[in-house]
Every structure is written in C-alpha cells, then in structure tokens.
Design a protein around this motif. Structure first.
Motif, PDB file in Angstrom:
ATOM      1  N   GLY A 102     -18.008  -8.472 -37.508  1.00 43.34           N
ATOM      2  CA  GLY A 102     -17.926  -7.036 -37.198  1.00 43.34           C
ATOM      3  C   GLY A 102     -16.724  -6.730 -36.328  1.00 43.34           C
ATOM      4  N   ASN A 103     -16.548  -5.443 -36.018  1.00 42.85           N
ATOM      5  CA  ASN A 103     -15.389  -5.078 -35.201  1.00 42.85           C
ATOM      6  C   ASN A 103     -15.650  -5.432 -33.730  1.00 42.85           C
ATOM      7  OD1 ASN A 103     -17.008  -3.079 -34.109  1.00 42.85           O
ATOM      8  ND2 ASN A 103     -16.137  -1.446 -35.369  1.00 42.85           N
ATOM      9  N   ALA A 104     -14.676  -5.138 -32.885  1.00 45.56           N
ATOM     10  CA  ALA A 104     -14.763  -5.562 -31.484  1.00 45.56           C
ATOM     11  C   ALA A 104     -15.998  -4.975 -30.791  1.00 45.56           C
ATOM     12  CB  ALA A 104     -13.484  -5.144 -30.761  1.00 45.56           C
ATOM     13  N   PHE A 105     -16.345  -3.730 -31.125  1.00 46.25           N
ATOM     14  CA  PHE A 105     -17.519  -3.111 -30.494  1.00 46.25           C
ATOM     15  C   PHE A 105     -18.794  -3.852 -30.914  1.00 46.25           C
ATOM     16  CE2 PHE A 105     -14.480   0.377 -30.208  1.00 46.25           C
ATOM     17  CZ  PHE A 105     -14.656   0.762 -28.884  1.00 46.25           C
ATOM     18  N   ALA A 106     -18.869  -4.188 -32.198  1.00 49.86           N
ATOM     19  CA  ALA A 106     -20.060  -4.886 -32.701  1.00 49.86           C
ATOM     20  C   ALA A 106     -20.196  -6.252 -32.044  1.00 49.86           C
ATOM     21  CB  ALA A 106     -19.966  -5.030 -34.223  1.00 49.86           C
ATOM     22  N   ILE A 107     -19.069  -6.915 -31.873  1.00 47.25           N
ATOM     23  CA  ILE A 107     -19.122  -8.253 -31.266  1.00 47.25           C
ATOM     24  C   ILE A 107     -19.526  -8.153 -29.790  1.00 47.25           C
ATOM     25  CG2 ILE A 107     -17.668 -10.219 -30.578  1.00 47.25           C
ATOM     26  CD1 ILE A 107     -16.319  -9.794 -33.376  1.00 47.25           C
ATOM     27  N   ALA A 108     -18.968  -7.169 -29.094  1.00 51.91           N
ATOM     28  CA  ALA A 108     -19.336  -6.976 -27.676  1.00 51.91           C
ATOM     29  C   ALA A 108     -20.842  -6.734 -27.568  1.00 51.91           C
ATOM     30  CB  ALA A 108     -18.557  -5.804 -27.098  1.00 51.91           C
ATOM     31  N   HIS A 109     -21.351  -5.945 -28.504  1.00 53.63           N
ATOM     32  CA  HIS A 109     -22.775  -5.618 -28.505  1.00 53.63           C
ATOM     33  C   HIS A 109     -23.612  -6.888 -28.727  1.00 53.63           C
ATOM     34  CE1 HIS A 109     -26.228  -3.055 -29.013  1.00 53.63           C
ATOM     35  NE2 HIS A 109     -26.527  -3.701 -30.132  1.00 53.63           N
ATOM     36  N   LYS A 110     -23.182  -7.705 -29.691  1.00 54.67           N
ATOM     37  CA  LYS A 110     -23.942  -8.938 -29.992  1.00 54.67           C
ATOM     38  C   LYS A 110     -23.922  -9.885 -28.787  1.00 54.67           C
ATOM     39  CE  LYS A 110     -23.228  -8.893 -34.993  1.00 54.67           C
ATOM     40  NZ  LYS A 110     -22.559  -9.451 -36.158  1.00 54.67           N
ATOM     41  N   ILE A 111     -22.772 -10.025 -28.139  1.00 53.93           N
ATOM     42  CA  ILE A 111     -22.692 -10.939 -26.987  1.00 53.93           C
ATOM     43  C   ILE A 111     -23.605 -10.428 -25.871  1.00 53.93           C
ATOM     44  CG2 ILE A 111     -21.170 -11.936 -25.216  1.00 53.93           C
ATOM     45  CD1 ILE A 111     -18.853 -11.778 -27.176  1.00 53.93           C
ATOM     46  N   LYS A 112     -23.604  -9.124 -25.697  1.00 52.77           N
ATOM     47  CA  LYS A 112     -24.441  -8.543 -24.625  1.00 52.77           C
ATOM     48  C   LYS A 112     -25.922  -8.811 -24.894  1.00 52.77           C
ATOM     49  CE  LYS A 112     -24.863  -5.012 -21.424  1.00 52.77           C
ATOM     50  NZ  LYS A 112     -24.881  -3.640 -21.126  1.00 52.77           N
ATOM     51  N   ARG A 113     -26.300  -8.651 -26.165  1.00 51.72           N
ATOM     52  CA  ARG A 113     -27.708  -8.860 -26.524  1.00 51.72           C
ATOM     53  C   ARG A 113     -28.136 -10.305 -26.261  1.00 51.72           C
ATOM     54  NH1 ARG A 113     -28.295  -6.983 -32.242  1.00 51.72           N
ATOM     55  NH2 ARG A 113     -28.075  -9.205 -32.539  1.00 51.72           N
ATOM     56  N   ILE A 114     -27.209 -11.247 -26.537  1.00 49.31           N
ATOM     57  CA  ILE A 114     -27.553 -12.663 -26.378  1.00 49.31           C
ATOM     58  C   ILE A 114     -27.541 -13.077 -24.897  1.00 49.31           C
ATOM     59  CG2 ILE A 114     -26.738 -15.027 -26.863  1.00 49.31           C
ATOM     60  CD1 ILE A 114     -25.573 -13.881 -29.515  1.00 49.31           C
ATOM     61  N   SER A 115     -26.505 -12.601 -24.166  1.00 55.22           N
ATOM     62  CA  SER A 115     -26.283 -13.176 -22.830  1.00 55.22           C
ATOM     63  C   SER A 115     -26.351 -12.176 -21.684  1.00 55.22           C
ATOM     64  CB  SER A 115     -24.899 -13.823 -22.809  1.00 55.22           C
ATOM     65  OG  SER A 115     -23.930 -12.794 -22.986  1.00 55.22           O
ATOM     66  N   GLY A 116     -26.371 -10.890 -22.018  1.00 53.28           N
ATOM     67  CA  GLY A 116     -26.363  -9.874 -20.961  1.00 53.28           C
ATOM     68  C   GLY A 116     -24.967  -9.573 -20.432  1.00 53.28           C
ATOM     69  N   MET A 117     -23.948 -10.317 -20.889  1.00 52.32           N
ATOM     70  CA  MET A 117     -22.591 -10.102 -20.351  1.00 52.32           C
ATOM     71  C   MET A 117     -21.955  -8.863 -20.988  1.00 52.32           C
ATOM     72  SD  MET A 117     -21.018 -13.951 -20.202  1.00 52.32           S
ATOM     73  CE  MET A 117     -21.221 -14.252 -21.937  1.00 52.32           C
ATOM     74  N   ALA A 118     -21.328  -8.059 -20.150  1.00 53.41           N
ATOM     75  CA  ALA A 118     -20.718  -6.824 -20.664  1.00 53.41           C
ATOM     76  C   ALA A 118     -19.204  -6.978 -20.792  1.00 53.41           C
ATOM     77  CB  ALA A 118     -21.033  -5.670 -19.722  1.00 53.41           C
ATOM     78  N   PHE A 119     -18.706  -6.586 -21.951  1.00 54.30           N
ATOM     79  CA  PHE A 119     -17.267  -6.652 -22.215  1.00 54.30           C
ATOM     80  C   PHE A 119     -16.681  -5.249 -22.309  1.00 54.30           C
ATOM     81  CE2 PHE A 119     -18.041 -10.999 -23.247  1.00 54.30           C
ATOM     82  CZ  PHE A 119     -16.814 -11.634 -23.255  1.00 54.30           C
ATOM     83  N   LYS A 120     -15.467  -5.072 -21.829  1.00 55.67           N
ATOM     84  CA  LYS A 120     -14.686  -3.868 -22.121  1.00 55.67           C
ATOM     85  C   LYS A 120     -14.036  -4.091 -23.478  1.00 55.67           C
ATOM     86  CE  LYS A 120     -14.836  -1.730 -18.072  1.00 55.67           C
ATOM     87  NZ  LYS A 120     -15.403  -0.388 -17.927  1.00 55.67           N
ATOM     88  N   VAL A 121     -13.972  -3.036 -24.275  1.00 57.17           N
ATOM     89  CA  VAL A 121     -13.387  -3.171 -25.615  1.00 57.17           C
ATOM     90  C   VAL A 121     -12.127  -2.318 -25.716  1.00 57.17           C
ATOM     91  CG1 VAL A 121     -13.749  -2.721 -28.083  1.00 57.17           C
ATOM     92  CG2 VAL A 121     -15.619  -3.641 -26.696  1.00 57.17           C
ATOM     93  N   VAL A 122     -11.053  -2.913 -26.238  1.00 61.28           N
ATOM     94  CA  VAL A 122      -9.817  -2.155 -26.490  1.00 61.28           C
ATOM     95  C   VAL A 122      -9.415  -2.390 -27.946  1.00 61.28           C
ATOM     96  CG1 VAL A 122      -7.379  -1.846 -25.892  1.00 61.28           C
ATOM     97  CG2 VAL A 122      -9.013  -2.462 -24.115  1.00 61.28           C
ATOM     98  N   VAL A 123      -9.241  -1.296 -28.674  1.00 66.49           N
ATOM     99  CA  VAL A 123      -8.772  -1.407 -30.066  1.00 66.49           C
ATOM    100  C   VAL A 123      -7.318  -0.948 -30.091  1.00 66.49           C
ATOM    101  CG1 VAL A 123      -9.113  -0.607 -32.438  1.00 66.49           C
ATOM    102  CG2 VAL A 123     -11.102  -0.991 -30.955  1.00 66.49           C
ATOM    103  N   LEU A 124      -6.410  -1.868 -30.400  1.00 66.55           N
ATOM    104  CA  LEU A 124      -4.981  -1.497 -30.321  1.00 66.55           C
ATOM    105  C   LEU A 124      -4.554  -0.571 -31.461  1.00 66.55           C
ATOM    106  CD1 LEU A 124      -3.263  -4.773 -29.069  1.00 66.55           C
ATOM    107  CD2 LEU A 124      -4.068  -2.818 -27.758  1.00 66.55           C
TER     108      LEU A 124
END
Ligand code: F6P
Length: 321
Positions: free
Chosen positions: A228-250
C-alpha cells in the motif's frame, strides 16, 4: 527522408526539453526539416503541428517540463484515433517520428508503426527508469536528486524531534527511485514493489532499534509498494506496534525543475542518435545507453522484457542501513 516530427508524451520528465533540442538541432544540421507535435499524440490526432527551427529550441536546455507539452492520449489508443493521426502525418509530409516518453508512449509508437509503417524511434523519458534497454531514462537522475534534497531536509527535523517518518517517492510499478534515494539518503528501510515487505518484521525491527536507543527513523517507500501507499503502511505499523509515523508524499515535485547535468547529457546523446537512427533506416526501436554504448531495442521489448533492480544495490542498502 526530408521531414521528421518530434513529440513528448506521458508523464513529463526533466531533460525532455534538452532531448527536443538535440533532436531539432541534429536534424537541422543534417538538412532535415523538423516539426514539433504538441501535447503528445493528441497533437498528432488533432493536427497541432508546428515547424521548428534553431531558435524554437533556444534557452530550453535548462528548463524542466516540455515546451511541446504532453498528455496521455486516449484517442490514440483506438484504431480510429490512430487513423486520424495517420492523416495528419500524411498532410504534414512527416516521414519519421521521434517520440520521447515511457512505456505508454512506446506502446502507441509501436502500434502506429505496425499499422502505417511510419519509422518511429523512441527516446526513454520518464523519471521511473523502468524501461528495458537503457541503463537510465531521461529524468531519473533529476528526480532522485530532488527526492534526496527533500529527504535530507526531513532528516533534520526527524532528528531534532526524534521522530519517525515514511517518505513516499514516485515509481508507479518499480522501486528504482526509492532504492537509489534510500541508499543515498541513508534510510533505515527501503520498501519497493520488487521485494516482498513483511510489515510485522519491519515493525519489530524498528521497535527494537528504538528500544536500543535509536532516536529517529526514516523509511523510504515506493509509490507502487505492494503493501500500500505510505499512509497505509504507517497505519499497519501503528496497528502492530503502536508506533506513530509522520508521512510525507513527495509526489509531482519530483517531476519538475532544472534537469541535472547527467540528464542533459543523456538527452543530448539520445536525441542526436535518434535522428541518425532514422536516417540509417531504423524503425520501431528505442535508443538507449548501456555502459557508455548507444544501443537499440525493439520498442515492444522495452515493456515486454522487464528491467530488474540491481540485487547488489539491494544488498548494499541492507548493509548500510
Ligand atoms: O511515470 C511517471 C510517473 O511520475 C509515475 O512515477 C507516477 O506514478 C505517474 O507518472 C503519475 O502520473 P500522473 O502525473 O498522470 O498522475
């Protein structure tokens, strides 16, 4: 051959103007007439054709975009559209065509050659670098440098705030930009469609690194990544680990601006060689560069054969992360 046409089609790429300039100047020096076809194949269907002279291409070598404009032309994908285009070719007495673009452009060029026999030479112009038959496409180097500049800036703020970022770079189906910019930008993780991503393992790695004291993290993700795109990946990582990522789409910023010296040089070489190729009777081929040699590849092969990412670079990215 007395008269040739040149057009740019598909997504624009920095260096297309330098390529147009090389085609026009070489053709004029060779005693050929040149016409520019505007807005890609749309201009061929609707007769938007203009004569080009030395001055038409003055002061454009350093400019991003394309002075001929570009489009993704749906009409040209149909037999009726190509028939209309053929009438325009006949009316304008065009005897050879140089098309600058990516795989969509080359599909159109190949069918047009097959149906009407007009000699066509493709010049690879796309930031994605996803064409078989050339080491690099025009625009790739500039796009990587633009992305790198942005990533260096993101790294500063990531480091100051001890944050984690996912940066999405372009590459519709391929990870060439992501891989090169990820290595050059020192990314911790590089996600590309060519290599399966295990999101759980990725989340674990980052979590453990954070626990061990790593304060900031940078993930580079190709637009075409299968998870998936960067937002989808950030969402998946958060669901698994609770870690929050900032997302930038160039995004499209990677397609603009002045071309780098490498792109200008490549554009100059391929633009000139495309004209010589037409004069030498070549047709239905793309002109590319492999090592320091000019090579020709059947247009059809540029998309039926796939260009693979360099495994050595993948290994390097893992070694240096
Ligand atoms: O093919 C070049 C490219 O920039 C891809 O990386 C991207 O997926 C696509 O074009 C975007 O196209 P458009 O500008 O039509 O949205």
């Amino acid at each position: 051959m007395k008269k040739i046409g040149v057009l740019t089609s598909g997504g624009d790429a920095p260096g297309m103007n330098a390529a147009i300039r090389a085609v026009v100047r070489t053709a004029l020096k060779e005693g050929l007439e040149v016409v520019g076809i505007e807005r890609g194949y749309t201009g061929l269907v609707y007769d938007e054709v203009r004569p080009m002279n030395r001055h038409s291409v003055s002061n454009i070598i350093q400019r991003g975009g394309t002075i001929l404009k570009t489009s993704r032309c749906d009409e040209f994908k149909t037999p009726k559209g190509r028939e209309d285009a053929w009438k325009v070719v006949e009316q304008n007495e065009i005897e050879g065509l140089v098309t600058i673009g990516g795989d969509g452009t080359f599909h159109g060029a190949h069918f047009f050659y097959e149906e009407f026999g007009l000699p066509v030479i493709g010049i690879p112009g796309t930031i994605d670098n996803d064409l078989y038959g050339t080491d690099y496409t025009i625009g790739f180097d500039t796009a990587v440098n633009i992305a790198l500049d942005a990533i260096d800036k993101i790294r500063d703020t990531a480091d100051s705030h001890e944050r984690m970022f996912i940066v999405e770079v372009m590459g519709r189906h391929t990870g060439f930009i992501a891989l090169d910019v990820g290595i050059a930008g020192g990314a911790e993780e590089i996600l590309i469609p060519e290599i399966k991503t295990d999101i759980s393992a990725l989340a674990d790695r980052i979590y453990n690194e954070r626990k061990a004291g790593k304060s900031s993290t940078l993930i580079i993700c190709a637009e075409g990544e299968e998870e998936g795109n960067a937002f989808a990946i950030a969402h998946k990582i958060k669901r698994i680990s609770g870690m929050a990522f900032k997302v930038v789409v160039l995004g499209h910023i990677q397609r603009g601006g002045a071309p780098t010296y490498r792109d200008r040089l490549l554009a100059g070489k391929l633009g000139s060689e495309a004209v010589f190729a037409l004069q030498n009777g070549q047709k239905d081929v793309m002109v590319g560069e492999s090592g320091d040699k000019i090579v020709f590849t059947d247009l059809q092969e540029t998309w039926t054969k796939s260009k693979t990412v360099d495994q050595k670079l993948v290994n390097l990215s893992l070694l240096l992360a």
